[in-house]
Design a protein around this motif. Structure first.
Motif, mmCIF file in Angstrom:
data_model
loop_
_atom_site.group_PDB
_atom_site.id
_atom_site.type_symbol
_atom_site.label_atom_id
_atom_site.label_comp_id
_atom_site.label_asym_id
_atom_site.label_seq_id
_atom_site.Cartn_x
_atom_site.Cartn_y
_atom_site.Cartn_z
ATOM 1 N N GLN A 176 0.839 -1.178 0.000
ATOM 2 C CA GLN A 176 0.000 0.000 0.000
ATOM 3 C C GLN A 176 0.877 1.231 0.000
ATOM 4 O O GLN A 176 1.991 1.207 0.508
ATOM 5 N N ARG A 199 1.170 5.926 4.428
ATOM 6 C CA ARG A 199 0.026 6.533 5.095
ATOM 7 C C ARG A 199 0.188 8.044 5.117
ATOM 8 O O ARG A 199 1.286 8.576 5.222
ATOM 9 N N CYS A 200 -0.940 8.710 5.063
ATOM 10 C CA CYS A 200 -0.937 10.163 5.127
ATOM 11 C C CYS A 200 -0.461 10.607 6.508
ATOM 12 O O CYS A 200 -0.862 10.025 7.516
ATOM 13 N N LYS A 235 -0.396 12.542 9.908
ATOM 14 C CA LYS A 235 -1.532 12.910 10.745
ATOM 15 C C LYS A 235 -1.861 14.387 10.557
ATOM 16 O O LYS A 235 -1.003 15.261 10.719
ATOM 17 N N THR A 244 2.852 16.217 4.211
ATOM 18 C CA THR A 244 1.509 16.008 3.661
ATOM 19 C C THR A 244 1.517 16.235 2.153
ATOM 20 O O THR A 244 0.896 15.472 1.399
ATOM 21 N N TRP A 246 2.981 13.232 0.450
ATOM 22 C CA TRP A 246 1.998 12.146 0.401
ATOM 23 C C TRP A 246 0.984 12.400 -0.721
ATOM 24 O O TRP A 246 0.675 11.502 -1.497
ATOM 25 N N THR A 265 0.727 9.594 -3.718
ATOM 26 C CA THR A 265 -0.331 8.609 -3.533
ATOM 27 C C THR A 265 -1.315 8.672 -4.691
ATOM 28 O O THR A 265 -1.811 9.756 -5.016
ATOM 29 N N ILE A 279 -6.784 6.408 -4.085
ATOM 30 C CA ILE A 279 -6.444 5.799 -2.800
ATOM 31 C C ILE A 279 -6.806 6.755 -1.670
ATOM 32 O O ILE A 279 -6.438 7.922 -1.696
ATOM 33 N N ASP A 280 -7.503 6.238 -0.664
ATOM 34 C CA ASP A 280 -7.804 6.982 0.563
ATOM 35 C C ASP A 280 -8.375 8.366 0.242
ATOM 36 O O ASP A 280 -7.859 9.393 0.690
ATOM 37 N N GLU A 328 -11.058 10.033 1.155
ATOM 38 C CA GLU A 328 -11.483 10.895 2.261
ATOM 39 C C GLU A 328 -10.285 11.577 2.917
ATOM 40 O O GLU A 328 -10.292 12.784 3.167
ATOM 41 N N GLN A 329 -9.237 10.805 3.166
ATOM 42 C CA GLN A 329 -8.027 11.376 3.779
ATOM 43 C C GLN A 329 -7.365 12.370 2.837
ATOM 44 O O GLN A 329 -6.828 13.382 3.265
ATOM 45 N N ARG A 330 -7.413 12.099 1.530
ATOM 46 C CA ARG A 330 -6.854 13.022 0.539
ATOM 47 C C ARG A 330 -7.571 14.364 0.610
ATOM 48 O O ARG A 330 -6.943 15.423 0.536
#
Length: 175
Positions: free
Chosen positions: A21, A24-25, A27, A50, A53, A57, A61-62, A64-66
């Motif tokens: 994967q 990870r983003c 925090k 950030t 990332w 990325t 992918i992800d 919502e976090q993006r």
């Protein structure tokens, strides 16, 4: 014995690629507010991580976090006294049909500008934005088929984004 080793190696390679994967983003703080230059400076490393990332990325992918990460960095960039990003969307063929790629373009320019604060050369800055858009679009079936990205993706695959950027900047009048 060698067949067992080959089979085990194939199994391992398949499993690691299937389960691999993107990173990870970093925090994102639940609350953030910047009012002074010192407050912006304090969070610069977090914004840089950030941005990295977001630039690396894949777009699907992800999601919502993006979105959260995008809001965080854009708000920081909008008020940062140390980073100024100027974009003429007239140069971005994809801006009308894929406006979400404008964020990726901004991310690429901003990250480059953070790492090279003295650079003011428009071609260099636009090339960094175009490169991020091309890298992300090339990873997406949807975006890689868009006609507005065809020339950029072709230049990217040939390692000629700088030349592409020069051509785009020279072929359009500034608005």
């Amino acid at each position: 014995m060698s067949k067992v080793l080959i089979a085990a190696l194939c199994f391992f390679c398949l499993n690691t690629s299937v389960f691999a994967q993107p990173g990870r983003c970093p925090k994102i703080p639940a609350k953030y507010l910047w009012e002074t230059p010192e407050e912006y400076q304090k969070d610069e490393d977090q914004v840089r991580k950030t941005l990295k990332w977001l630039c690396q990325t894949p777009l699907g992918i992800d999601v919502e976090q993006r979105g959260l990460a995008n809001a965080y960095v854009l708000e920081w960039l909008a008020g940062s006294p140390s980073i100024l990003i100027e974009i003429n969307s007239h140069y971005l063929e994809f801006a009308d049909s894929q406006p979400e790629l404008l964020f990726s373009f901004i991310h690429g320019m901003a990250l480059y500008k953070m790492d090279h604060p003295s650079v003011k050369d428009e071609q260099t800055l636009y090339s960094s934005g175009f490169t991020v858009v091309a890298e992300l679009a090339a990873q997406s079936k949807e975006y890689s088929r868009q006609k507005e990205l065809r020339n950029l993706l072709k230049a990217y695959k040939k390692g000629k984004v700088k030349e592409y950027t020069r051509e785009v900047l020279n072929s359009h009048e500034k608005i």
